[in-house]
Design an enzyme around this catalytic site. Structure first.
Site, PDB file in Angstrom:
ATOM      1  N   TYR A  93      -5.409  -0.640  12.626  1.00 23.74           N
ATOM      2  CA  TYR A  93      -6.269  -0.822  11.436  1.00 23.74           C
ATOM      3  C   TYR A  93      -6.583  -2.273  11.017  1.00 23.74           C
ATOM      4  O   TYR A  93      -5.628  -3.005  10.823  1.00 23.74           O
ATOM      5  CB  TYR A  93      -5.912  -0.006  10.214  1.00 23.74           C
ATOM      6  CG  TYR A  93      -6.710   0.073   9.108  1.00 23.74           C
ATOM      7  CD1 TYR A  93      -7.914  -0.031   9.138  1.00 23.74           C
ATOM      8  CD2 TYR A  93      -6.137   0.788   8.009  1.00 23.74           C
ATOM      9  CE1 TYR A  93      -8.784  -0.044   8.110  1.00 23.74           C
ATOM     10  CE2 TYR A  93      -7.088   0.773   6.588  1.00 23.74           C
ATOM     11  CZ  TYR A  93      -8.296   0.711   6.690  1.00 23.74           C
ATOM     12  OH  TYR A  93      -9.051   0.602   5.634  1.00 23.74           O
ATOM     13  N   TRP A 116      -2.262   3.275  -4.401  1.00 26.79           N
ATOM     14  CA  TRP A 116      -3.045   1.943  -3.736  1.00 26.79           C
ATOM     15  C   TRP A 116      -4.592   1.613  -4.151  1.00 26.79           C
ATOM     16  O   TRP A 116      -4.818   0.581  -4.349  1.00 26.79           O
ATOM     17  CB  TRP A 116      -3.083   2.418  -2.048  1.00 26.79           C
ATOM     18  CG  TRP A 116      -3.665   0.975  -1.284  1.00 26.79           C
ATOM     19  CD1 TRP A 116      -4.800   1.222  -0.594  1.00 26.79           C
ATOM     20  CD2 TRP A 116      -3.184  -0.245  -1.238  1.00 26.79           C
ATOM     21  NE1 TRP A 116      -5.131  -0.165  -0.214  1.00 26.79           N
ATOM     22  CE2 TRP A 116      -4.131  -1.169  -0.565  1.00 26.79           C
ATOM     23  CE3 TRP A 116      -2.139  -1.107  -1.714  1.00 26.79           C
ATOM     24  CZ2 TRP A 116      -3.871  -2.448  -0.018  1.00 26.79           C
ATOM     25  CZ3 TRP A 116      -1.890  -2.178  -1.299  1.00 26.79           C
ATOM     26  CH2 TRP A 116      -3.028  -2.973  -0.597  1.00 26.79           C
ATOM     27  N   TRP A 117      -5.109   2.805  -3.983  1.00 27.85           N
ATOM     28  CA  TRP A 117      -6.869   2.690  -4.664  1.00 27.85           C
ATOM     29  C   TRP A 117      -6.705   2.173  -5.966  1.00 27.85           C
ATOM     30  O   TRP A 117      -7.612   1.577  -6.421  1.00 27.85           O
ATOM     31  CB  TRP A 117      -7.438   3.979  -4.605  1.00 27.85           C
ATOM     32  CG  TRP A 117      -7.659   4.562  -3.054  1.00 27.85           C
ATOM     33  CD1 TRP A 117      -7.658   3.544  -1.910  1.00 27.85           C
ATOM     34  CD2 TRP A 117      -8.256   5.855  -2.537  1.00 27.85           C
ATOM     35  NE1 TRP A 117      -7.862   4.355  -0.975  1.00 27.85           N
ATOM     36  CE2 TRP A 117      -8.399   5.747  -1.061  1.00 27.85           C
ATOM     37  CE3 TRP A 117      -8.165   6.986  -3.379  1.00 27.85           C
ATOM     38  CZ2 TRP A 117      -8.735   6.698  -0.354  1.00 27.85           C
ATOM     39  CZ3 TRP A 117      -8.736   8.124  -2.641  1.00 27.85           C
ATOM     40  CH2 TRP A 117      -8.957   7.848  -1.200  1.00 27.85           C
ATOM     41  N   HIS A 149      -2.741  -7.344   0.557  1.00 25.48           N
ATOM     42  CA  HIS A 149      -2.596  -6.608   1.842  1.00 25.48           C
ATOM     43  C   HIS A 149      -1.102  -7.259   2.524  1.00 25.48           C
ATOM     44  O   HIS A 149      -0.530  -6.508   3.205  1.00 25.48           O
ATOM     45  CB  HIS A 149      -3.839  -6.649   2.684  1.00 25.48           C
ATOM     46  CG  HIS A 149      -4.977  -5.936   2.233  1.00 25.48           C
ATOM     47  ND1 HIS A 149      -5.661  -5.753   1.250  1.00 25.48           N
ATOM     48  CD2 HIS A 149      -4.868  -4.652   2.952  1.00 25.48           C
ATOM     49  CE1 HIS A 149      -6.278  -4.748   1.045  1.00 25.48           C
ATOM     50  NE2 HIS A 149      -5.986  -3.818   2.146  1.00 25.48           N
ATOM     51  N   TYR A 152      -6.995 -10.186  -2.392  1.00 20.29           N
ATOM     52  CA  TYR A 152      -7.324  -9.106  -1.551  1.00 20.29           C
ATOM     53  C   TYR A 152      -6.309  -9.499  -0.526  1.00 20.29           C
ATOM     54  O   TYR A 152      -5.397  -8.601  -0.061  1.00 20.29           O
ATOM     55  CB  TYR A 152      -8.548  -9.067  -1.120  1.00 20.29           C
ATOM     56  CG  TYR A 152      -8.813  -8.015  -0.085  1.00 20.29           C
ATOM     57  CD1 TYR A 152      -9.488  -6.782  -0.503  1.00 20.29           C
ATOM     58  CD2 TYR A 152      -8.637  -8.156   1.095  1.00 20.29           C
ATOM     59  CE1 TYR A 152      -9.408  -5.580   0.149  1.00 20.29           C
ATOM     60  CE2 TYR A 152      -8.781  -7.040   2.044  1.00 20.29           C
ATOM     61  CZ  TYR A 152      -9.393  -5.753   1.513  1.00 20.29           C
ATOM     62  OH  TYR A 152      -9.372  -4.657   2.471  1.00 20.29           O
TER      63      TYR A 152
END
Length: 106
Positions: free
Chosen positions: A41, A76-77, A22, A18
């Site tokens: 964010y 991205w998802w 990112h 993860y």
């Protein structure tokens, strides 16, 4: 400015993946998020529960509602759904968090 907070989950053992994904986020996705009105964010991990806590600060007038249909967001998802619980449309499963306290300004 408005602040939103929400919780997502991460599959056990996927913390480093993860983080890697990112760290390699595409400039195209970064631009899309900024253009939608997101100013800040941040995502935090609770490693004991595999819970991700996100805080997003966005402009009052924003385009967040348009993001799910955008091809960059969809890519991205799809890229992330193999390491976290996701909805049928590929979006990560999330729960909105209710504000409970804010430190008063002096």
């Amino acid at each position: 400015m408005h602040t939103r907070a929400f919780r997502m989950n991460l599959d056990p053992g996927q913390e480093q993946e993860y983080l890697r994904r990112h760290n390699e986020i595409s400039p195209e996705l970064v631009a899309l998020l900024h253009n939608a009105g997101i100013e800040e964010y941040r995502i935090f991990l609770d490693p004991e529960r595999h819970a991700l806590f996100a805080v997003m600060i966005h402009q009052e007038r924003h385009g967040l509602d348009d993001l799910p249909a955008h091809p960059v967001m969809q890519r991205w998802w799809q890229h992330m759904k193999d390491i976290m619980p996701s909805n049928a449309d590929g979006s990560p499963r999330s729960v909105d968090l209710q504000p409970m306290f804010s430190l008063p300004r002096p």
